[in-house]
Design a protein around this motif. Structure first.
Motif, mmCIF file in Angstrom:
data_model
loop_
_atom_site.group_PDB
_atom_site.id
_atom_site.type_symbol
_atom_site.label_atom_id
_atom_site.label_comp_id
_atom_site.label_asym_id
_atom_site.label_seq_id
_atom_site.Cartn_x
_atom_site.Cartn_y
_atom_site.Cartn_z
ATOM 1 N N ASP A 14 106.592 30.726 37.839
ATOM 2 C CA ASP A 14 106.367 29.656 38.816
ATOM 3 C C ASP A 14 107.700 28.957 39.089
ATOM 4 O O ASP A 14 108.206 28.220 38.242
ATOM 5 C CB ASP A 14 105.337 28.665 38.243
ATOM 6 N N PRO A 15 108.315 29.176 40.261
ATOM 7 C CA PRO A 15 109.626 28.568 40.532
ATOM 8 C C PRO A 15 109.619 27.052 40.419
ATOM 9 O O PRO A 15 110.597 26.457 39.932
ATOM 10 C CB PRO A 15 109.932 29.022 41.968
ATOM 11 N N LEU A 16 108.536 26.399 40.851
ATOM 12 C CA LEU A 16 108.478 24.937 40.752
ATOM 13 C C LEU A 16 108.481 24.504 39.290
ATOM 14 O O LEU A 16 109.127 23.510 38.926
ATOM 15 C CB LEU A 16 107.229 24.408 41.459
ATOM 16 N N SER A 17 107.780 25.233 38.434
ATOM 17 C CA SER A 17 107.742 24.902 37.013
ATOM 18 C C SER A 17 109.137 24.980 36.407
ATOM 19 O O SER A 17 109.562 24.087 35.656
ATOM 20 C CB SER A 17 106.786 25.848 36.281
ATOM 21 N N ALA A 18 109.888 26.036 36.739
ATOM 22 C CA ALA A 18 111.250 26.178 36.222
ATOM 23 C C ALA A 18 112.153 25.057 36.744
ATOM 24 O O ALA A 18 112.970 24.502 35.994
ATOM 25 C CB ALA A 18 111.809 27.543 36.623
ATOM 26 N N GLU A 19 111.992 24.713 38.006
ATOM 27 C CA GLU A 19 112.802 23.641 38.596
ATOM 28 C C GLU A 19 112.520 22.298 37.924
ATOM 29 O O GLU A 19 113.441 21.539 37.602
ATOM 30 C CB GLU A 19 112.489 23.563 40.099
ATOM 31 N N LEU A 20 111.245 22.002 37.689
ATOM 32 C CA LEU A 20 110.883 20.739 37.039
ATOM 33 C C LEU A 20 111.359 20.722 35.579
ATOM 34 O O LEU A 20 111.752 19.665 35.072
ATOM 35 C CB LEU A 20 109.370 20.532 37.104
#
Length: 557
Positions: free
Chosen positions: A56-62
């Motif tokens: 999940d790209p958003l998870s990694a970003e957060l």
């Protein structure tokens, strides 16, 4: 680490002459604007693991955003290829979360004889789960129903099928992922039912020790990525300044029932907040804080018991104070965190809360966080994760802790940080806090002091807080006097209406319903529309309900 200052420009790109002067002026102006929040790492940062969904790209970003803000090194950020759904099976949990984590702990030397390392080396004590990591483990599918066969004519009747062995309501495989991970350390145990929490009722700072087979888990999750970023930023900013505001505590007025335990927790939490110097608004009626009631500036909300967010916190102009902690006890308050409307946890965060606690399935009241213990520890300066898990009897069960696990909203008070510039508003809060702390020991002199200082500072806050202290001690006469003075100073329509509502409640407690009705009718013309008018209309309907409809009898034949 994310840098707080911008990267210097190459020399060839720097402007010269008048352009250079303009740039210097703009740079000087920029220095007086708020800078990005880049907090110094707290001691707990070096003991924290950040866990995110690598698919999940958003998870990694957060995860990167949070780790950089907290100063958590890259080697403490672990991505797991797991489901992006909130709910998974027990098998999925074991294969995509628990097993890979155990292997990582073993490979990196974070295990020692099947438990967390207690020797030096910065062992893992806290886990921050990032949005994208599943929330809960689903219950197993029910066993298939055996088909029934019709016997041939004349054949003997079949023997009745064996009755299933009764199953204890505690013997369940479903749980929150957070609570399962708290108990990850023991390598062999039954996945069914709650496990005793050895940290329950502890005051020990977890970085200093704590049970070797437990980790404290918090979840940075919510309806959107922007909500999660805001929670992180708010937590860091609030830690630096300290959380100030009202404790709004919504009990149910219960007695003579097994559920009175919940009200006992809330009464004790209110006492703790008063002792720590917070003004407290305590609702002892069965219903929630009424719809459209104008809550004060709310830093701590504790209440129960409806399925979806309702009452005063849904008022259209309501928002929590920055960094607020808001909790509503309900069996399924964290059934989902991604919905802006369903249950309580997601909607509370959308109203500005930085942290909350919830249950993913039916937990039974005594196995939810005991909010009296939680308030004691949080208001004493412990982290969110320490306060939540020290107030919870069991792990491998239904609790989820939503917010930065390292968040200490009252750290500025507990650690006696260096004095900051004292503005007029800050003087009000500190004056009330000092008087409230003294009030329990010397009620008479503290009452006089608060009344005098409230008039000197022309502070409705101090006088309203005093009125609520007096109301908690059933001093109705003194409370009414303080409310009158507060009303003479209050200018904001919401504050004035809340003070009037408290006066009306005092009249009702004294059995003077007609006088209360007269106050409502007197002030109706001052509120022509909006939520304040809607609240007064609801009071009018409650105090003077219309007569029941009469039915016309049918004519006789």
């Amino acid at each position: 680490m994310m840098a707080c200052a911008s990267r210097p420009e190459p020399a060839a790109a720097r402007p010269r002459g008048i352009g250079r002067l303009i740039q210097c002026a703009l740079t000087a102006l920029a220095l007086i604007r708020p800078l990005p929040i880049c907090a110094a790492p707290v001691p707990e940062s070096q003991f924290t693991l950040v866990l995110y969904n690598s698919a999940d790209p958003l998870s990694a970003e957060l995860a990167d955003f949070y780790a950089e803000k907290r100063g958590i090194p890259p080697e403490r950020r672990i991505g797991l290829a797991t489901s992006s759904e909130e709910i998974i099976t027990r098998a999925e949990y074991e294969h995509t979360i628990a097993r890979p984590l155990r292997e990582t702990f073993a490979r990196r030397g974070w295990w020692e004889a099947g438990a967390l390392r207690t020797t030096p080396g910065r062992p893992i004590r806290f886990i921050a789960l990032i949005r994208g990591i599943p929330l809960k483990i689903r219950p197993p599918d029910p066993p298939p129903v055996e088909p029934t066969h019709t016997p041939r004519p004349g054949a003997p009747a079949p023997s009745p099928p064996p009755q299933p062995t009764p199953v204890s309501p505690m013997d369940r495989e479903e749980a929150s992922v957070d609570s399962e991970l708290a108990a990850l350390a023991p390598l062999v145990r039954s996945p069914k039912g709650p496990q005793s929490n050895p940290y329950f009722r502890s005051w020990l700072r977890f970085r200093e020790g704590g049970p070797a087979d437990l980790m404290l888990v918090g979840r940075l999750d919510g309806p959107s990525g922007s909500t999660v970023r805001r929670m992180i930023e708010d937590s860091l900013a609030t830690e630096a300044a300290g959380l100030r505001g009202w404790a709004c505590i919504d009990a149910r007025g219960l007695s003579g029932t097994s559920y009175v335990q919940g009200d006992d927790w809330l009464r004790a939490a209110a006492d703790t907040a008063r002792a720590r110097g917070m003004p407290v608004l305590f609702d002892r009626r069965e219903a929630l804080f009424a719809p459209n009631f104008p809550l004060p500036r709310t830093a701590l909300y504790l209440g129960w018991y409806t399925e979806n967010m309702a009452g005063a916190v849904r008022r259209e102009d309501f928002a929590f104070e920055r960094g607020a902690v808001a909790i509503h006890i309900h069996s399924f308050s964290a059934d989902t965190l991604r919905s802006p409307e369903r249950t309580w946890c997601g909607p509370l965060m959308l109203r500005g809360a930085a942290a909350t606690l919830g249950n993913v399935y039916e937990p039974y009241l005594d196995l939810t966080p005991h909010l009296d213990l939680f308030a004691e520890r949080l208001l004493s300066g412990l982290t969110l994760a320490e306060s939540a898990w020290a107030s919870t009897k069991v792990v491998s069960w239904m609790t989820t802790v939503i917010g930065d696990p390292l968040y200490r909203p009252f750290a500025a008070f507990a650690d006696l940080m260096p004095d900051a510039p004292r503005g007029a508003e800050l003087r009000e809060w500190e004056t009330f806090a000092e008087g409230s702390r003294r009030w329990r020991k010397d009620r008479a002199s503290a009452t006089v002091e608060l009344a005098v200082r409230g008039r000197e500072l022309r502070s409705p806050l101090i006088l309203e807080g005093l009125a609520q202290l007096q109301l908690s001690a059933d001093d109705f006469v003194g409370s009414e006097r303080s409310l009158d003075t507060a009303l003479s100073l209050a200018t904001h329509p919401n504050d004035r209406l809340r003070l009037l509502a408290t006066q009306i409640e005092l009249l009702r407690l004294a059995g003077r319903n007609q006088a209360a009705l007269q106050v409502v009718r007197q002030h109706l013309p001052g509120y022509s529309s909006g939520p304040n008018r809607a609240y007064l209309d609801s009071l009018l309907l409650e105090l003077d309900p219309p007569p029941p409809p009469t039915s016309t009898p049918l004519p006789r034949k």
